[in-house]
Scaffold this active site. Structure first.
Site, PDB file in Angstrom:
ATOM      1  N   LYS A   1     -77.461 -14.223  21.202  1.00  0.00           N
ATOM      2  CA  LYS A   1     -76.540 -14.559  22.302  1.00  0.00           C
ATOM      3  C   LYS A   1     -75.802 -13.309  22.774  1.00  0.00           C
ATOM      4  O   LYS A   1     -74.615 -13.328  23.072  1.00  0.00           O
ATOM      5  CB  LYS A   1     -75.569 -15.670  21.882  1.00  0.00           C
ATOM      6  CG  LYS A   1     -76.296 -16.971  21.500  1.00  0.00           C
ATOM      7  CD  LYS A   1     -75.383 -18.124  21.197  1.00  0.00           C
ATOM      8  CE  LYS A   1     -76.130 -19.437  20.965  1.00  0.00           C
ATOM      9  NZ  LYS A   1     -77.057 -19.437  19.821  1.00  0.00           N
ATOM     10  N   ARG A   2     -76.525 -12.195  22.874  1.00  0.00           N
ATOM     11  CA  ARG A   2     -75.924 -10.929  23.245  1.00  0.00           C
ATOM     12  C   ARG A   2     -75.537 -10.947  24.713  1.00  0.00           C
ATOM     13  O   ARG A   2     -76.140 -11.660  25.526  1.00  0.00           O
ATOM     14  CB  ARG A   2     -76.904  -9.776  22.959  1.00  0.00           C
ATOM     15  CG  ARG A   2     -77.201  -9.582  21.472  1.00  0.00           C
ATOM     16  CD  ARG A   2     -75.938  -9.302  20.677  1.00  0.00           C
ATOM     17  NE  ARG A   2     -76.223  -8.831  19.333  1.00  0.00           N
ATOM     18  CZ  ARG A   2     -76.032  -9.543  18.218  1.00  0.00           C
ATOM     19  NH1 ARG A   2     -75.577 -10.782  18.281  1.00  0.00           N
ATOM     20  NH2 ARG A   2     -76.283  -9.010  17.024  1.00  0.00           N
TER      21      ARG A   2
END
Lengths: 310, 310
Positions: free
Chosen positions: B106-107
């Site tokens: 979930k960068r």
């Protein structure tokens, strides 16, 4: 459980700024890289070691005048676990020099997964009942698109370990408005709604200077929104990126502060790290002194407009 | 530059599911932990080694019947750089067994910083002109709260290296609606708006099965939204968490698929990893076989409703 320690650092140094440690290889003087490669090869480990030595020089040159550093996790992850090990070593070193460390990871997830990120970056991981510090930052940036489920686990870790978090509210980039500026059916924008949630979450982590442990990231490139949010969110401390290389100046960040010159910390990354490239005739071995000169210039420019009061 | 390789894996195994590798120490049989601690101590390194051995057993037991794994970065970061090294080793091992690897990180960030994450997880990092693979995943989950500036750099890396990304659209957690379900002034919800952006971004990474390289994360816990988004986003492949432990069943995930049984991959993490704890009288050494039985049960339950067609 709040930003009291950060605020005390700002009062002590009379400097409401933070040095971003986003060490791209391009930013590092050749002699540092050559020494690191000679020892570890032109490998991820060699590159990571160069990052670390560059950071140590900057921290040594800044630690008495700048209260905080903000390592950007991406630039360490880019060099693999070897880079991530240097993130940890950098945090350790900055803390040993009395600096407050904001780990810029923009982490986000839910429930026990978000708890894992919070333990990694702010708390402790238990191995067979033994609590072990992992990265040891003082604050973590967080993206709250997933709502309260993604923030609560961080609040709990912050409460237990006297740490804080900064939630992305209005980011500094040109396209931040695509989503964040959209108006909801109640007339508020998404960033205003996110800001209001920060105030609500922050009520669980009150601080003695009026600011909670839940801060907000608000970009220097949007000064009108900075001022508007400063008024709307009286308990929310701001982390302000976008000064310098991204175009924001002292006039732009002034609205982020309260009447005591508190309530915000302004980040500069490239401006400080790459100051050595801008001074003509400078010996690259003096890169850290150039960084110090730029940090002083930035401090003086901002506090001339908004002095820090005790 | 798309999900063609993932889709081919789904067709080959006739199985549209992915095994989440979120290895908490609690999930790992005692004998594995004891062996790892004996060698590396009750340390972050010892814990990380236990994670790796647990993962290897699971991958060996699943690789011929499940097309993909999804390691959750938080559970590796929690064990420091030693854990992050095991993330890399796990990805390498899964790829050596022919599995497609979705790194669930979930960068999110902007510009060159987001590029650094993309290089780390999907591309290569250059050290003095030498391109070095870092984590080597096939796809990365991404949070797009920052807008196009946070997605474009990933698109570029995906185009160059035949990789994909999944953007958080409607997450599986109870509070996902706090922000994502809010209506904008044009009547669309935030998650619908985000979904529409996925279609736009995906146009840059077309795939031969009709799905682009920009997928969307949509939770099994919101079946009505799954069906609605399937119709609205015909080129967007879905990664669907929330099956099993979070409460979603086969009926709930069925709307995620198109008429060929494609268009989505359903994740189960705890259900598969902890299957060994639910079989009475099972020797913990058979944990991986229990995982395989659960993976087969899940596959059969889903494909009974929605068969994969070639």
């Amino acid at each position: 459980m709040s930003f009291d320690r950060l605020i005390e650092g700002i009062k002590r140094t009379k400097n409401p700024t933070v040095a971003g440690l986003d060490p791209k290889l391009d930013f590092i003087p050749a002699y540092i890289k050559e020494e690191a490669y000679a020892q570890y090869g032109k490998t991820l480990e060699g590159a990571a070691e160069a990052l670390y030595r560059f950071n140590v020089g900057l921290i040594d040159a800044l630690c008495d005048i700048v209260p905080a550093v903000k390592p950007q996790a991406a630039y360490y992850e880019m060099y693999g676990w070897e880079g991530v090990r240097v993130l940890k070593r950098t945090i350790e070193y900055a803390k040993s020099k009395g600096m407050f460390v904001i780990t810029d990871g923009k982490r986000n997830d839910i429930g026990t997964t978000m708890e894992a990120y919070a333990k990694a970056h702010l708390g402790v991981t238990e191995v067979e009942g033994e609590p072990l510090e992992v990265f040891g930052g003082d604050a973590l940036t967080v993206n709250a698109y997933l709502g309260t489920d993604g923030v609560k686990p961080v609040l709990n870790v912050c409460r237990d370990s006297d740490k804080g978090l900064f939630v992305l509210v209005k980011t500094s980039n040109p396209s931040s408005g695509e989503l964040q500026d959209r108006k909801l059916d109640d007339g508020m924008t998404i960033y205003q709604t996110m800001g209001r949630m920060c105030e609500q979450w922050g009520a669980e982590l009150p601080g003695k200077y009026g600011y909670s442990g839940v801060g907000a990231v608000v970009g220097a490139t949007y000064p009108a929104q900075l001022g508007e949010l400063r008024k709307a969110l009286p308990h929310t401390f701001f982390l302000v990126p976008g000064y310098g290389a991204q175009g924001g100046g002292a006039q732009d960040v002034a609205p982020a502060f309260d009447e005591n010159g508190l309530g915000a910390i302004i980040n500069s990354s490239r401006g400080i790290m790459c100051a050595w490239k801008k001074e003509e005739g400078l010996d690259p071995k003096d890169y850290a002194q150039a960084a110090r000169r730029e940090a002083i210039r930035m401090r003086d420019e901002i506090t001339a407009l908004v002095p820090v009061r005790n």
